[in-house]
Design an enzyme around this catalytic site. Structure first.
Site, short mmCIF file in Angstrom:
data_model
loop_
_atom_site.label_atom_id
_atom_site.label_comp_id
_atom_site.label_asym_id
_atom_site.label_seq_id
_atom_site.Cartn_x
_atom_site.Cartn_y
_atom_site.Cartn_z
CD GLN A 113 -12.72 8.98 8.04
OE1 GLN A 113 -13.16 7.98 8.63
NE2 GLN A 113 -13.40 9.57 7.05
CG ASN A 114 -7.95 9.50 2.90
OD1 ASN A 114 -8.80 8.69 3.27
ND2 ASN A 114 -8.20 10.45 2.02
CB VAL A 115 -2.83 6.11 6.21
CG1 VAL A 115 -3.69 6.02 7.46
CG2 VAL A 115 -3.15 4.96 5.26
CG HIS B 109 -7.81 6.70 10.67
ND1 HIS B 109 -8.81 6.36 9.81
CD2 HIS B 109 -8.43 7.08 11.82
CE1 HIS B 109 -9.99 6.50 10.41
NE2 HIS B 109 -9.78 6.95 11.63
CB SER C 199 -18.54 4.96 3.99
OG SER C 199 -17.59 4.61 5.00
N GLY D 281 -15.95 12.37 0.52
CA GLY D 281 -15.42 11.05 0.18
C GLY D 281 -15.27 10.08 1.32
CG ASN E 63 -20.03 9.74 -0.75
OD1 ASN E 63 -20.15 8.97 -1.73
ND2 ASN E 63 -19.47 9.34 0.39
N PRO E 64 -20.57 10.46 -4.19
CG PRO E 64 -19.20 9.34 -5.71
CD PRO E 64 -19.21 9.96 -4.36
NE ARG F 156 -3.59 0.36 2.41
CZ ARG F 156 -4.14 0.83 3.56
NH1 ARG F 156 -4.11 0.09 4.67
NH2 ARG F 156 -4.72 2.01 3.57
#
Ligand code: APR
Length: 265
Positions: A117-119, A135, A206, A204, A230-231, A68
């Site tokens: 929240q993205n790393v 995070h 949930s 983006g 958000n879609p 990742r």
């Protein structure tokens, strides 16, 4: 029209708080978690993203994070990341000198905070500095012995597990696993910004993972104008004053770009 009102509010607000999730990095080629094709569709959380998984097989967990990490480093920040970095600069960049005095911008020194929240590190690479990585970061390790945090080597040179440069101990991924606490002070800083925000912008995510998901609710209950991009529908959508059912790039272009079509209508 909601989007035009949302754009106006963002332009005028003195305190803006932003929360992003994996969806903002999807256009950069980084998989989300719960969408079709998301990471948790192909990998079990119990095998890769818990302290127990790491204790059971540290090398298996490190190989997954190294994969990742290499993906994240190959990815580029996209227009959505850059638009948020530009928004921050409206709050933090002094306007040009007028005479011999710096005239503070209308919003300089006001409140802007981007909570992610993205790393993947893409917000920082896009230039965001008023940033909280709730995070953690996939580009860093944390020593299991002395707790020191240190950057991972270039992905092409990285052979896990990393060795702590301070004490020689083994490093673990510096990310928050399920069941672990957030980095000290990170959530308090985020909570403070969302509780005081005039406009809260959630892009983006949930909105399923706590405590991050509570930030949008907190801002709304405190009287902020809540915008969601958000879609898909999320548990937060019913609270949003403006819900843009579209991707992060399209939505942030509409709300933030100087050439937004919203100004033409
Ligand atoms: N633009 C905006 N949103 C998008 C896009 C896009 N181009 N593509 C997908 N999305 C939305 C999806 O509709 C979904 O609601 O992004 C969201 C991604 O949701 P998740 O995969 O659950 O990711 P996220 O909300 O960031 O997960 C939160 O869960 O697994 C943990 O620690 C992990 O930080 C992660 C947390």
């Amino acid at each position: 029209m909601e989007a035009r009102e949302a754009r106006r509010r963002l332009k005028e607000a003195k305190r803006v708080a932003v929360l992003t999730g994996a969806g903002i990095s999807a256009p950069s080629g980084i998989p989300t978690f719960r969408d079709a094709g998301g990471l948790w569709k192909d990998f079990r959380i119990e095998d890769y993203a818990t302290p127990e998984a790491y204790r059971r097989d540290p090398l298996k967990v490190w190989e997954w994070y190294a994969w990742r990490y290499a993906n994240a480093m190959q990815a580029q920040p996209n227009r959505a990341h850059r638009l948020l970095a530009e928004l921050e600069r409206q709050f933090t960049t002094p306007s040009p000198h007028v005479g011999d005095r710096l005239t503070p911008t209308a919003r300089e020194g006001s409140g802007f905070l981007l909570v992610t929240q993205n790393v993947d590190g893409l917000h920082a690479r896009a230039g965001s500095t008023h940033l909280v990585e709730l995070h953690g970061s996939i580009g860093r390790a944390r020593c299991e012995e002395c707790g020191a945090r240190f950057p991972l080597p270039d992905p092409g040179l990285f052979i896990p597990p990393p060795v702590c440069p301070k004490c020689g101990g083994r490093g673990r991924p510096d990310v928050v696993w399920f069941g672990e606490l957030l980095p000290p002070g990170a959530f308090e800083r985020a909570e403070n910004a969302f509780a005081k925000a005039e406009v809260a912008l959630v892009v983006g995510t949930s909105a399923e993972i706590e405590p991050a998901a509570s930030l949008g609710r907190l801002a709304s209950w405190a009287g902020a104008y809540l915008i969601e991009i958000n879609p898909n529908q999320t548990p937060l959508s019913r609270l949003a004053d403006c819900s843009l059912r579209m991707g992060a790039i399209e939505g942030l272009e509409a709300l933030l770009s100087p050439t937004s079509l919203l100004d033409l209508e």
